[in-house]
Design a protein around this motif. Structure first.
Motif, PDB file in Angstrom:
ATOM      1  N   PRO A 175       6.630  -0.414 -36.925  1.00  0.00           N
ATOM      2  CA  PRO A 175       7.891   0.680 -37.008  1.00  0.00           C
ATOM      3  C   PRO A 175       8.400   0.343 -38.122  1.00  0.00           C
ATOM      4  CG  PRO A 175       8.329  -0.519 -34.868  1.00  0.00           C
ATOM      5  CD  PRO A 175       6.889  -1.048 -35.368  1.00  0.00           C
ATOM      6  N   ASN A 217       9.598  -2.210 -30.950  1.00  0.00           N
ATOM      7  CA  ASN A 217      10.774  -1.136 -31.963  1.00  0.00           C
ATOM      8  C   ASN A 217      10.887  -2.823 -32.603  1.00  0.00           C
ATOM      9  OD1 ASN A 217      10.661   1.182 -31.817  1.00  0.00           O
ATOM     10  ND2 ASN A 217      11.949   1.156 -30.481  1.00  0.00           N
ATOM     11  N   ASN A 264      11.690   2.947 -25.402  1.00  0.00           N
ATOM     12  CA  ASN A 264      12.328   2.770 -26.466  1.00  0.00           C
ATOM     13  C   ASN A 264      13.048   1.505 -26.488  1.00  0.00           C
ATOM     14  OD1 ASN A 264      13.190   3.491 -28.608  1.00  0.00           O
ATOM     15  ND2 ASN A 264      14.388   4.367 -28.031  1.00  0.00           N
TER      16      ASN A 264
END
Length: 387
Positions: A175, A217, A264
């Motif tokens: 990320p 993430n 997510n």
């Protein structure tokens, strides 16, 4: 859109029924996209899930309208052999594709022009655009090489031949875009640090090809999907994997696991398999949450929408499926003990916790930690109405 394309596109809405040990009423709504003439090897949500992006062994890349299911744009002459993988920028403006024709192409969606066109000497197996759009990476077959290009200059900033001991099967940017993660037929995954120009992490433990990987993430956990029918979840932030190895997810797939992606929020992991099934894993309990069946051939790629309401999958059966997960929290999971549970959100701290559906008390809305913080209250009646 031409008459032929209209005939190829077919949007269907059905109910996919999943059989559970304790509940046979679990339902997930799906949409089915048809239009590719051969195996669909890549799929992705773009433009906040308004558009579906796909690439196929039929040498085409397509963009689909999510709501209508129509193919709104098709690129048919970029490659003259199988497109092994393609990746689109989240805003849908540009995409990257590679194939068995040994070509790597970076294309402007609006104009259809190649911004970058690279010919390699080897079959290309996988490719990826960095999150900031400044770099692209590609992995190869016989040369076992990882090549990273600067988009603006078009120059190769890294060309690592024999980076793995066998074919590179997938490539991802972290990320923060400071690392490139690869998997290989040599049973391993590697992290290449773009700042120090060194391989900083090697993940070993699978007993067959590692086909795909993903990273959360927060860059804490890395998942590896393997042909040994298991998924490894590695804590790469603390280095715990070095002494304890990965958390192994297994038992739900009967065939090689071909692809994986974290949600997510990092609480779910979806995997696809050559057994034609898709499994959504609950990473709080490290157990299967959903098993989705409907494809009639190998699953090649899976993708969560950002809001986690939809799941996208593509297959060797030439189709793309969109699975609606909005009601999935009402579907029980199956634990090894065969006791059905569901995950609910604590009304006090908002964190997820599991609740047995076989418990006599099904109105509990507060997790055990918040209950312990208020021991004077009875947990049997403790809910958000209590003050």
């Amino acid at each position: 859109m031409s008459v032929n394309n209209k005939l190829q596109v077919n949007l269907e809405e059905n109910l996919a029924l999943e059989k559970w040990d304790n509940n046979d009423l679990a339902k997930v709504r799906i949409r089915l996209l048809r239009g590719h003439l051969d195996s669909v090897n890549s799929c992705q949500f773009v433009e906040d899930a308004d558009i579906v992006f796909s690439a196929s062994s039929d040498c085409s890349v397509k963009l689909w309208n999510f709501k209508t299911g129509e193919s709104i744009k098709s690129f048919n002459e970029l490659h003259n052999n199988t497109i092994t993988q393609a990746h689109c920028k989240p805003d849908g403006s540009r995409f990257l594709s590679c194939g068995l024709d040994k070509k790597l192409k970076y294309v402007d969606v609006e104009t259809g022009k190649c911004i970058l066109d690279k010919n390699h000497t080897d079959f290309l197996t996988c490719c990826r655009i960095s999150h900031n759009g400044k770099l692209i990476s590609v992995g190869s077959d016989l040369n076992k090489s990882l090549t990273i290009y600067d988009v603006e200059s078009g120059d190769a900033v890294y060309e690592l031949k024999d980076y793995h001991k066998s074919t590179i099967t997938s490539v991802k940017f972290s990320p923060s875009d400071d690392k490139v993660i690869t998997t290989s037929r040599d049973y391993t995954a590697k992290f290449f640090d773009l700042v120090t120009s060194t391989n900083t992490i090697s993940l070993e433990g699978h007993i067959n090809v590692v086909a795909d990987c993903d990273i959360t993430n927060d860059e804490r956990n890395c998942a590896t999907a393997s042909w040994d029918k298991t998924i490894g979840v590695w804590d790469v932030s603390t280095g715990m994997y070095r002494s304890k190895g990965p958390t192994v997810l297994k038992g739900s797939h009967d065939g090689s696991v071909s692809c994986c992606q974290f949600s997510n929020d990092g609480l779910l992991l979806v995997t696809g398999s050559y057994d034609n099934s898709i499994v959504v894993w609950d990473l709080v309990n490290n157990t299967q949450k959903l098993k989705l069946q409907g494809h009639t051939d190998w699953i090649n790629a899976v993708n969560f929408s950002q809001d986690q309401k939809w799941l996208l999958s593509c297959s060797k059966d030439k189709t793309i499926r969109l699975w609606n997960l909005e009601e999935s929290d009402k579907i029980p999971m199956v634990l090894e003990s065969k006791k059905a549970v569901r995950v609910v959100k604590c009304t006090t701290c908002s964190k997820p916790f599991s609740l047995s559906q076989l418990e006599a008390f099904q109105d509990v809305t507060v997790c055990v930690f918040c209950r312990l913080n208020s021991p004077e209250k009875s947990w049997l009646i403790f809910n958000e109405a209590d003050e």
